[in-house]
Design an enzyme around this catalytic site. Structure first.
Site, PDB file in Angstrom:
ATOM      1  N   CYS A 115       0.828  -1.205   0.000  1.00  0.00           N
ATOM      2  CA  CYS A 115       0.000   0.000   0.000  1.00  0.00           C
ATOM      3  C   CYS A 115       0.872   1.270   0.000  1.00  0.00           C
ATOM      4  O   CYS A 115       1.548   1.528  -0.981  1.00  0.00           O
ATOM      5  CB  CYS A 115      -0.976  -0.042   1.179  1.00  0.00           C
ATOM      6  SG  CYS A 115      -2.305   1.156   0.998  1.00  0.00           S
ATOM      7  N   TYR A 116       0.902   2.022   1.100  1.00  0.00           N
ATOM      8  CA  TYR A 116       1.767   3.217   1.120  1.00  0.00           C
ATOM      9  C   TYR A 116       3.214   2.816   0.824  1.00  0.00           C
ATOM     10  O   TYR A 116       3.925   3.519   0.101  1.00  0.00           O
ATOM     11  CB  TYR A 116       1.694   3.892   2.499  1.00  0.00           C
ATOM     12  CG  TYR A 116       2.628   5.076   2.632  1.00  0.00           C
ATOM     13  CD1 TYR A 116       2.273   6.320   2.141  1.00  0.00           C
ATOM     14  CD2 TYR A 116       3.890   4.929   3.230  1.00  0.00           C
ATOM     15  CE1 TYR A 116       3.145   7.407   2.243  1.00  0.00           C
ATOM     16  CE2 TYR A 116       4.766   6.003   3.338  1.00  0.00           C
ATOM     17  CZ  TYR A 116       4.382   7.235   2.848  1.00  0.00           C
ATOM     18  OH  TYR A 116       5.250   8.302   2.942  1.00  0.00           O
ATOM     19  N   HIS A 123      -3.682  -5.251   0.563  1.00  0.00           N
ATOM     20  CA  HIS A 123      -3.124  -5.721   1.843  1.00  0.00           C
ATOM     21  C   HIS A 123      -3.128  -7.251   1.919  1.00  0.00           C
ATOM     22  O   HIS A 123      -4.154  -7.838   2.285  1.00  0.00           O
ATOM     23  CB  HIS A 123      -3.938  -5.144   3.006  1.00  0.00           C
ATOM     24  CG  HIS A 123      -3.731  -3.681   3.183  1.00  0.00           C
ATOM     25  ND1 HIS A 123      -2.722  -3.157   3.949  1.00  0.00           N
ATOM     26  CD2 HIS A 123      -4.383  -2.617   2.644  1.00  0.00           C
ATOM     27  CE1 HIS A 123      -2.761  -1.833   3.901  1.00  0.00           C
ATOM     28  NE2 HIS A 123      -3.756  -1.487   3.114  1.00  0.00           N
ATOM     29  N   GLU A 146      -1.878  -9.050   4.116  1.00  0.00           N
ATOM     30  CA  GLU A 146      -1.860  -9.512   5.512  1.00  0.00           C
ATOM     31  C   GLU A 146      -3.247  -9.693   6.115  1.00  0.00           C
ATOM     32  O   GLU A 146      -3.392 -10.358   7.122  1.00  0.00           O
ATOM     33  CB  GLU A 146      -1.030  -8.546   6.377  1.00  0.00           C
ATOM     34  CG  GLU A 146      -1.630  -7.167   6.619  1.00  0.00           C
ATOM     35  CD  GLU A 146      -1.411  -6.162   5.491  1.00  0.00           C
ATOM     36  OE1 GLU A 146      -1.111  -6.589   4.363  1.00  0.00           O
ATOM     37  OE2 GLU A 146      -1.565  -4.950   5.721  1.00  0.00           O
ATOM     38  N   SER A 150      -1.302 -11.070  37.790  1.00  0.00           N
ATOM     39  CA  SER A 150      -2.747 -11.029  38.057  1.00  0.00           C
ATOM     40  C   SER A 150      -3.345 -12.421  38.049  1.00  0.00           C
ATOM     41  O   SER A 150      -4.474 -12.612  38.468  1.00  0.00           O
ATOM     42  CB  SER A 150      -3.440 -10.190  36.979  1.00  0.00           C
ATOM     43  OG  SER A 150      -3.429 -10.907  35.756  1.00  0.00           O
ATOM     44  N   GLY A 151      -2.565 -13.392  37.525  1.00  0.00           N
ATOM     45  CA  GLY A 151      -3.103 -14.749  37.403  1.00  0.00           C
ATOM     46  C   GLY A 151      -3.749 -14.976  36.054  1.00  0.00           C
ATOM     47  O   GLY A 151      -4.104 -16.093  35.704  1.00  0.00           O
ATOM     48  N   GLY A 152      -3.902 -13.911  35.275  1.00  0.00           N
ATOM     49  CA  GLY A 152      -4.420 -14.056  33.916  1.00  0.00           C
ATOM     50  C   GLY A 152      -3.342 -14.637  33.003  1.00  0.00           C
ATOM     51  O   GLY A 152      -2.188 -14.800  33.414  1.00  0.00           O
ATOM     52  N   VAL A 153      -3.740 -14.935  31.764  1.00  0.00           N
ATOM     53  CA  VAL A 153      -2.814 -15.594  30.839  1.00  0.00           C
ATOM     54  C   VAL A 153      -1.558 -14.743  30.620  1.00  0.00           C
ATOM     55  O   VAL A 153      -0.430 -15.236  30.736  1.00  0.00           O
ATOM     56  CB  VAL A 153      -3.494 -15.820  29.466  1.00  0.00           C
ATOM     57  CG1 VAL A 153      -2.593 -16.599  28.536  1.00  0.00           C
ATOM     58  CG2 VAL A 153      -4.826 -16.522  29.641  1.00  0.00           C
ATOM     59  N   ASP A 154      -1.758 -13.475  30.317  1.00  0.00           N
ATOM     60  CA  ASP A 154      -0.625 -12.644  29.919  1.00  0.00           C
ATOM     61  C   ASP A 154       0.395 -12.471  31.039  1.00  0.00           C
ATOM     62  O   ASP A 154       1.591 -12.678  30.843  1.00  0.00           O
ATOM     63  CB  ASP A 154      -1.097 -11.257  29.453  1.00  0.00           C
ATOM     64  CG  ASP A 154      -2.152 -11.357  28.376  1.00  0.00           C
ATOM     65  OD1 ASP A 154      -2.217 -12.416  27.730  1.00  0.00           O
ATOM     66  OD2 ASP A 154      -2.910 -10.385  28.188  1.00  0.00           O
ATOM     67  N   SER A 155      -0.094 -12.091  32.221  1.00  0.00           N
ATOM     68  CA  SER A 155       0.885 -11.848  33.278  1.00  0.00           C
ATOM     69  C   SER A 155       1.477 -13.161  33.780  1.00  0.00           C
ATOM     70  O   SER A 155       2.624 -13.196  34.223  1.00  0.00           O
ATOM     71  CB  SER A 155       0.292 -11.016  34.407  1.00  0.00           C
ATOM     72  OG  SER A 155      -0.654 -11.753  35.126  1.00  0.00           O
ATOM     73  N   SER A 156       0.728 -14.269  33.668  1.00  0.00           N
ATOM     74  CA  SER A 156       1.302 -15.557  34.089  1.00  0.00           C
ATOM     75  C   SER A 156       2.436 -15.961  33.153  1.00  0.00           C
ATOM     76  O   SER A 156       3.498 -16.412  33.592  1.00  0.00           O
ATOM     77  CB  SER A 156       0.242 -16.658  34.073  1.00  0.00           C
ATOM     78  OG  SER A 156      -0.798 -16.324  34.933  1.00  0.00           O
ATOM     79  N   LYS A 207      -2.719 -12.542  21.333  1.00  0.00           N
ATOM     80  CA  LYS A 207      -3.112 -13.471  22.402  1.00  0.00           C
ATOM     81  C   LYS A 207      -2.756 -14.929  22.086  1.00  0.00           C
ATOM     82  O   LYS A 207      -2.213 -15.640  22.927  1.00  0.00           O
ATOM     83  CB  LYS A 207      -4.621 -13.358  22.596  1.00  0.00           C
ATOM     84  CG  LYS A 207      -5.114 -13.960  23.850  1.00  0.00           C
ATOM     85  CD  LYS A 207      -4.805 -13.022  24.953  1.00  0.00           C
ATOM     86  CE  LYS A 207      -5.362 -13.339  26.267  1.00  0.00           C
ATOM     87  NZ  LYS A 207      -5.127 -12.183  27.161  1.00  0.00           N
TER      88      LYS A 207
END
Ligand code: XMP
Length: 513
Positions: A82-83, A169, A171, A223-229, A369
């Site tokens: 594109c650009y 695009h 992608e 936090s116990g969530g996926v990301d921080s775990s 994710k």
């Protein structure tokens, strides 16, 4: 740094991380860097190929972002999108013009299947277009390899110089054969071996974290969530006991969640972490008293989080780094990229100005994710944790419309526990990617037995999504909704009505606030 990589130079387009992600899906490491990166830095990185992204600018305007024309002489294959395609042609002597109308959306494109990018692609294929400016004449040495009804140069190539460009695009999923096109570039043009795996990401990150942290002390916001775990386990593998994990129970977690997190990450669990649980419920409730505005709630919670961490950090002793499990959608949706601000996520946009740490480490910042989950599995984190549905940092505060009180938290926790349990029993927990109960601020009249009630209405939200940036309302069976409704109104005193949220994202967001 990974040996084989594709460098994505960012000119401000919306889909830039998606390009890197698509390349990573082809098993080649890829990273997005700003277009201002110098030629020396690029040479040092020695990418196998370079992709120039799209962007909102117009190449012939004075302040348009531009790379050096010397970039095309490094002997590294370049693909302009594109650009990026317009810029390549403009800098190399082609002609770029503004069209009277915008070409937008699904577009039939005629491609030359002899062209390097289009090997194995149908001669008439559907691509995603989004442009007004177009390449009227390609730069000398280029051959046109695709066109549409209104766009004379939908793609071009200069095989001798290894330069390629596409106006559309590849992608985005709407470009039906986009993956084949990118694979042709990565494999045939750039000659990548395509042997990169998520464990290479894990390995490289561990090495980089060790170099950065040295003998410093690290505090991780768990936090116990996926990301921080995943972030915590990654850090623990990198720096071992230099890491302290602080888990703040802000009283806005799901039912029994505080104890569940402690069971996994605490001293009784499988990880050797310095785990500290801070019970700060009252502190958060009192700060939130009387506050109704969602963004203010997020800011208050984000700020209070940091204050708690600072206090814990002081107790631990000298702490140099703070780790956060920020992932890529948090970064763009918080407006740190070029896209518009949708919500300020507490762990990105809501940071207070004064943070008493040397630096923040966000090892998952470039990942989507599902990529974080793959990294989690590579790190040996159990599947039930890795495939846990996401839970926002500000927790139930943004699932309670209006003021947050301890009483409302209890209502939403109890109703949510019922919904989650019934989803599991019915086997719909795998189908919906995120599902929860939110509490509306509406109270309505009802009758229970012989009594008139005036209680809250709650709302069931269940969505299917792959990247959480767009989502659709999950099609749950009526029998399931019916059962959940009946259990909630019977078992949760204070809720007398249940709604199902049928809205997709866009136009709604997944969370209510
Ligand atoms: P929305 O509501 O923006 O949600 O469509 C997209 C994803 O992000 C989560 N989310 C948040 N996560 N802090 C977080 O850490 C927040 O303030 C926040 N707001 C939304 C949401 O649960 C969903 O997975």
């Amino acid at each position: 740094m990974a040996k084989e990589m594709i460098l994505v130079l960012d000119f401000g387009g919306q889909y830039n991380q998606l390009i890197a992600r698509r390349v990573r899906e082809l098993s080649v490491y890829s990273e997005v860097r700003p277009y201002t990166m110098s030629l020396d830095e690029i040479k040092e990185l020695a990418p196998k190929g370079i992709i120039l992204t799209g962007g909102p600018s117009t190449v012939y305007e004075d302040d348009a972002p531009k790379c050096s024309p010397e970039l095309f002489k490094l002997g590294i294959p370049v693909l302009g999108i594109c650009y990026g395609a317009q810029l390549m042609n403009y800098l190399l002597g082609g002609e770029v013009k503004s069209a009277p109308v915008r070409e937008y959306g699904h577009t039939d494109v005629n491609v030359d299947t002899e062209a390097k990018l289009f090997k194995g692609v149908l001669s008439k294929t559907v691509c995603w277009m989004s442009h007004t400016v177009y390449i009227a004449k390609p730069a000398p040495g280029f051959r046109i390899t695709a066109h549409t009804e209104v766009c004379p140069v939908a793609a071009a190539e200069n095989v001798e110089e290894n330069l390629y460009c596409v106006q559309f695009h590849p992608e985005v999923v709407h470009t039906v054969e986009g993956t084949t096109m990118l694979a042709n570039f990565v494999k045939d043009v750039c000659k990548c071996k395509c042997d990169w795996k998520m464990d290479s990401f894990v390995e490289t990150s561990i090495k980089e974290i060790r170099e950065k942290v040295g003998s410093g002390r690290v505090l991780c916001a768990l936090s116990g969530g996926v990301d921080s775990s995943v972030a915590a386990v990654l850090l623990s593998k990198a720096v071992g006991k230099q890491l302290t994990c602080v888990f703040v129970d802000h009283g806005l977690l799901r039912k029994n969640e505080g104890d569940e997190v402690e069971a996994v990450f605490g001293p009784e669990g499988p990880y050797d972490l310095n785990f500290i649980r801070v019970n700060a419920q009252e502190r958060f409730y009192s700060k939130l008293a009387g506050v109704e505005d969602p963004e203010t709630k997020r800011k208050i919670i984000g700020e209070e989080f940091i204050r708690v961490f600072e206090e814990e950090a002081k107790k631990v002793g000298a702490v140099d780094f703070l780790v956060q499990g920020t992932i890529y959608p948090d970064v763009i949706e918080s407006g740190l990229g070029k896209s518009a601000v949708i919500k300020s996520h507490h762990n990105v946009g809501g940071l207070p100005d004064y943070v008493d740490f040397k630096e923040i480490i966000e090892p998952l910042r470039l990942l989507f994710k599902d990529e974080v989950r793959k990294a989690g599995l590579e790190l040996g984190i159990p599947e039930n944790l890795v495939f846990r549905q996401p839970f926002p940092g500000p927790g139930l505060a943004i699932r309670i419309i209006g003021e947050v009180t301890a009483e409302k938290v209890k209502l939403v926790q109890d109703a949510d526990a019922i919904f989650r349990r019934e989803m599991q029993l019915a086997g719909f927990d795998k189908y919906a990617n995120q599902y929860f109960v939110a509490l509306t601020n509406m109270r309505s009249v009802g009758c229970m037995g012989d009594e008139r009630t005036y209680d809250y209405a709650c709302l069931l939200r269940a969505v299917t999504t792959t990247d959480f940036m767009t989502a659709e309302a999950a099609e749950l069976p009526w029998s399931l909704i019916n059962k959940v409704t009946s259990r909630i109104v019977n078992e949760v005193k204070g809720i007398s009505r249940v709604f199902y949220d049928c809205t997709g994202k866009p136009p709604a967001t997944i969370e209510l606030e």
